[in-house]
Design an enzyme around this catalytic site. Structure first.
Site, short mmCIF file in Angstrom:
data_model
loop_
_atom_site.label_atom_id
_atom_site.label_comp_id
_atom_site.label_asym_id
_atom_site.label_seq_id
_atom_site.Cartn_x
_atom_site.Cartn_y
_atom_site.Cartn_z
N LYS A 1 -4.93 13.57 5.29
CA LYS A 1 -3.66 13.03 5.79
C LYS A 1 -2.59 14.14 5.75
CE LYS A 1 -4.65 8.71 6.75
NZ LYS A 1 -6.10 8.69 6.78
C1 LIG Z 1 -4.38 3.39 9.80
C2 LIG Z 1 -4.99 3.53 8.42
N1 LIG Z 1 -4.74 2.59 7.50
C3 LIG Z 1 -5.24 2.66 6.26
C4 LIG Z 1 -6.06 3.71 5.88
C5 LIG Z 1 -6.62 3.73 4.50
O1 LIG Z 1 -6.13 4.82 3.76
P1 LIG Z 1 -6.84 5.25 2.40
O2 LIG Z 1 -8.04 6.07 2.77
O3 LIG Z 1 -5.80 6.05 1.67
O4 LIG Z 1 -7.21 4.01 1.70
C6 LIG Z 1 -6.34 4.71 6.79
C7 LIG Z 1 -7.21 5.83 6.41
O5 LIG Z 1 -7.72 6.59 7.17
C8 LIG Z 1 -5.80 4.63 8.10
O6 LIG Z 1 -6.06 5.56 9.03
#
Ligand SMILES: Cc1ncc(COP(=O)(O)O)c(C=O)c1O
Length: 404
Positions: free
Chosen positions: A202
């Site tokens: 990210k």
């Molecule tokens: C749009 C979106 N929401 C939620 C997430 C979940 O993030 P995390 O991997 O930090 O749980 C992601 C991860 O790629 C995402 O792209």
């Protein structure tokens, strides 16, 4: 660099990964400091990271957790979402946006997205039923949804808003950061939460990690409690000099807390974030300028009154002008040593969602149309100008070789 004199060889000598984190000596030194300190779980560095993050976003409260998925789950739990409730979720997202609704026994109402990959006010209005409790807008690729219209709908229909800002740390809407208290005031509700991701690739990374921000003074206590077993306040202090052994479990919370090791990275990634975004924006501009004369490629839409965080650079192929499909396009780029990805396979097309909720192709047509055409190109601050030019060269090469 490209090997144009040997067209049968991949265009680069080394594979360019789709994404990489940008970790510097500062992060390494801070992590080492935590490891040497003996405090390797939630402690003073998480507290500092939360404070600095809240200040950056301009929101009074930030609670660090172990992922954006956990952040979303806690946010919905804090709203009391449960069996019988519906939560509106755009289908063009990562599965976790919908999974967390399922975890709580509620129904994710998957809805279509528009040209800009965002859920539209009309679509939300059509999806609202007496069971609807919340909506989770996704700031796709790092560009904010139309928050003004969304908040209006939420206010009129008494819905909570939990923003999935996994892509959008540092993005702005109406000159204020996503998550800023300014927006919450506009919403006029105190149950508004915004969730960020610090996953490895990210815009800022802590390996795994996430953050919930809110302006709700009572809500933040609940979020913090839910993130650590439902234990009473400052439970993490109980092994420090100022702590006490006594705690109370006020509800059955989760084990979603962030560690000081993760926060060590977050503190320094946050300091670099604006610079990272500037580089992403510069590379995104280079891509868009380079593809302007290619009718086979549609570049990302830039929406007004926003600052894009450029987490993703997503092109849309004009398949009618090509002899190959999207999967073949990706293979052609891979053969030229360029890594890519697809964001996203619409949630309603995954087997679990098809089987459990009876979805199928044809129900959310625009998301499916986009899905067949999208390719995410490499975009990260660790890329060099040469890498960017290699991607441009490879895309142009594949297009030239496969025009109809
Ligand atoms: C749009 C979106 N929401 C939620 C997430 C979940 O993030 P995390 O991997 O930090 O749980 C992601 C991860 O790629 C995402 O792209």
């Amino acid at each position: 660099m490209l090997h144009r004199e040997f067209p049968s060889l991949p265009v680069r000598e080394r594979f360019l990964p789709f994404a990489l984190p940008s970790i510097g000596e500062e992060e390494i030194a801070e992590v080492t400091d935590s490891l040497r300190s003996g405090w390797i779980t939630t402690g003073p560095k998480v507290k500092r990271f939360e404070e600095e993050f809240a200040q950056y976003i301009e929101c009074p409260h930030a609670v660090a957790v172990n992922s954006c998925t956990s952040a979303l789950h806690i946010a919905l739990t804090a709203l009391g979402i449960g069996p019988g409730d519906e939560v509106i979720v755009p289908t063009m997202t990562f599965c976790s946006t919908a999974n967390v609704v399922v975890h709580l026994g509620a129904r994710p109402v998957l809805v279509d997205v528009a040209e800009d990959f965002h859920v539209t006010p009309d679509t939300i209005l059509r999806a609202i039923t007496p069971r609807t409790k919340a909506v989770i807008p996704v700031h796709y690729s790092g560009q904010a949804v139309d928050l003004a219209s969304l908040y209006d709908i939420a206010r009129c229909h008494g819905l909570a808003v939990v923003e999935d800002a996994a892509h959008a740390v540092g993005a702005e809407y109406d000159h204020h950061k996503i998550g800023a208290a300014h927006h919450t005031k506009a919403l006029g509700l105190d149950n508004h939460m915004v969730c960020f991701s610090f996953y490895a690739i990210k815009n800022m990374a802590t390996g795994e990690g996430g953050m919930v921000v809110t302006s709700g003074d009572e809500l933040v206590e609940r979020i913090r409690r839910l993130s650590l077993h439902g234990m009473s306040r400052d439970a993490w202090k109980r092994y420090s000099g100022s702590g006490s052994w006594y705690y109370e479990v006020l509800e059955a919370g989760y084990k979603d807390n962030m560690t000081d090791i993760q926060a060590s990275m977050g503190i320094h990634q946050l300091k670099k974030l604006d610079r990272f975004i500037d580089t992403r924006a510069r590379y995104a501009r280079s891509y868009s300028e380079a593809f302007v004369d290619l009718p086979e490629v549609e570049t990302p839409l830039i929406l007004p009154n926003r600052k894009h965080a450029w987490h993703l650079y997503v092109i849309r192929l004009v398949l009618e002008r090509l002899r190959i499909n999207r999967a073949q396009f990706i293979e052609e780029l891979r053969a030229r040593n360029i890594g890519t990805s697809v964001h996203f396979i619409p949630v309603h097309l995954h087997p679990y969602y098809r089987e459990r909720f009876g979805h199928h192709r044809g129900v959310l047509k625009h998301a499916e149309y986009l899905y067949d055409r999208i390719v995410s190109l490499p975009l990260y601050p660790g890329m060099t100008e040469d890498d960017v030019h290699d991607v441009i060269g490879a895309v142009r090469d594949v297009i030239a070789a496969n025009r109809r």
